[in-house]
Design a protein around this motif. Sequence first.
Motif, PDB file in Angstrom:
ATOM      1  N   LEU A   1      32.542  18.102 -15.396  1.00  0.00           N
ATOM      2  CA  LEU A   1      32.753  18.529 -16.564  1.00  0.00           C
ATOM      3  C   LEU A   1      32.986  20.171 -16.803  1.00  0.00           C
TER       4      LEU A   1
ATOM      5  N   PHE B   1      23.886  21.147 -14.472  1.00  0.00           N
ATOM      6  CA  PHE B   1      24.718  22.210 -14.776  1.00  0.00           C
ATOM      7  C   PHE B   1      24.726  23.352 -13.810  1.00  0.00           C
ATOM      8  N   GLY B   2      25.521  23.957 -13.526  1.00  0.00           N
ATOM      9  CA  GLY B   2      25.655  25.177 -12.710  1.00  0.00           C
ATOM     10  C   GLY B   2      25.092  26.455 -13.471  1.00  0.00           C
ATOM     11  N   GLN B   3      25.184  27.512 -12.905  1.00  0.00           N
ATOM     12  CA  GLN B   3      24.521  28.659 -13.508  1.00  0.00           C
ATOM     13  C   GLN B   3      25.332  29.420 -14.542  1.00  0.00           C
ATOM     14  N   GLY B   4      26.822  28.953 -14.243  1.00  0.00           N
ATOM     15  CA  GLY B   4      27.712  29.618 -15.126  1.00  0.00           C
ATOM     16  C   GLY B   4      28.481  30.768 -14.641  1.00  0.00           C
TER      17      GLY B   4
ATOM     18  N   LEU C   1      29.590  10.706 -21.115  1.00  0.00           N
ATOM     19  CA  LEU C   1      29.024  12.260 -20.763  1.00  0.00           C
ATOM     20  C   LEU C   1      29.391  13.494 -21.447  1.00  0.00           C
TER      21      LEU C   1
ATOM     22  N   TYR D   1      18.001  20.998 -23.760  1.00  0.00           N
ATOM     23  CA  TYR D   1      18.057  22.003 -22.536  1.00  0.00           C
ATOM     24  C   TYR D   1      17.644  23.249 -22.814  1.00  0.00           C
TER      25      TYR D   1
ATOM     26  N   TYR E   1      32.688  23.303 -19.426  1.00  0.00           N
ATOM     27  CA  TYR E   1      32.514  23.766 -20.803  1.00  0.00           C
ATOM     28  C   TYR E   1      32.791  25.333 -20.857  1.00  0.00           C
TER      29      TYR E   1
ATOM     30  N   LEU F   1      23.551  15.288 -17.053  1.00  0.00           N
ATOM     31  CA  LEU F   1      24.264  16.149 -16.542  1.00  0.00           C
ATOM     32  C   LEU F   1      23.412  17.199 -15.718  1.00  0.00           C
TER      33      LEU F   1
ATOM     34  N   GLY G   1      21.066  33.188 -15.159  1.00  0.00           N
ATOM     35  CA  GLY G   1      21.171  33.016 -13.639  1.00  0.00           C
ATOM     36  C   GLY G   1      20.697  31.729 -13.280  1.00  0.00           C
ATOM     37  N   LEU G   2      20.053  30.915 -14.260  1.00  0.00           N
ATOM     38  CA  LEU G   2      19.698  29.486 -14.058  1.00  0.00           C
ATOM     39  C   LEU G   2      20.550  28.407 -14.758  1.00  0.00           C
ATOM     40  N   GLY G   3      21.364  28.665 -15.646  1.00  0.00           N
ATOM     41  CA  GLY G   3      22.263  27.936 -16.374  1.00  0.00           C
ATOM     42  C   GLY G   3      21.390  27.117 -17.265  1.00  0.00           C
ATOM     43  N   LEU G   4      21.737  25.647 -17.486  1.00  0.00           N
ATOM     44  CA  LEU G   4      21.395  24.921 -18.613  1.00  0.00           C
ATOM     45  C   LEU G   4      20.190  24.121 -17.725  1.00  0.00           C
TER      46      LEU G   4
ATOM     47  N   LEU H   1      30.845  26.882 -17.917  1.00  0.00           N
ATOM     48  CA  LEU H   1      29.721  26.207 -17.377  1.00  0.00           C
ATOM     49  C   LEU H   1      30.496  24.880 -16.764  1.00  0.00           C
TER      50      LEU H   1
END
Lengths: 113, 111
Positions: free
Chosen positions: B34, B101-104, A100, A35, B36, B99, A40-43, B88
């Motif tokens: 999930l 993911f969102g931005q956090g 997951l 990743y 994190y 997965l 602002g964009l996360g993973l 996250l």
Amino acid sequence: DVKVTQSSRYLVKRTGEKVFLECVQDMDHENMFWYRQDPGLGLRLIYFSYDVKMKEKGDIPEGYSVSREKKERFSLILESASTNQTSMYLCASSLSWGDLEQYFGPGTRLTVT
Amino acid sequence: EDKVVQSPLSLVVHEGDTVTLNCSYEVTNFRSLLWYKQEKKAPTFLFMLTSSGIEKKSGRLSSILDKKELFSILNITATQTGDSAIYLCAVESAGAQKLVFGQGTRLTINP
């Protein structure tokens, strides 16, 4: 405890250089992931692999390639680094297909100048 | 396209406060969600939720999923400075084996 290690915590490279980021996991996990994380964009998923020599593109594979010659090691390659690839790179692994819960490495902060 | 949105993006509270972090999603064939926690380095797993309405709890942290309204919340009660981190949220769609993911949410707890 699952341990995922990454070869460098910090890396500075020049534009156009070939860059290798290495990730090793010690728990015989089948799945491994790369990743990048940007504010602002996360993973965002670059590539993943569910078996040796197998690879699948993630959401942002452009400019990257990967190699998985051994089960425990998953390498991310930037063929010709560019400044927009400056980011935090996180490697993760999970046990097998359908599992997951991912275990993450500490990350490599790459700066391309 | 699968999408995960977290809110707020940033939150600053005082020690002892209770916080609620939100995660909404749009995915095809939802399988699991999930949470994190990411402090200075590697994200660490908190919860996995697959069934609607069943609360998962670990100490002062708890989380619940609403599959009808397509969201999850993460609650932290009696916050401590050690809870400061990026939280996250990630969602898996069945068969995707990955997965999203969102931005956090960056949570800061002030003493």
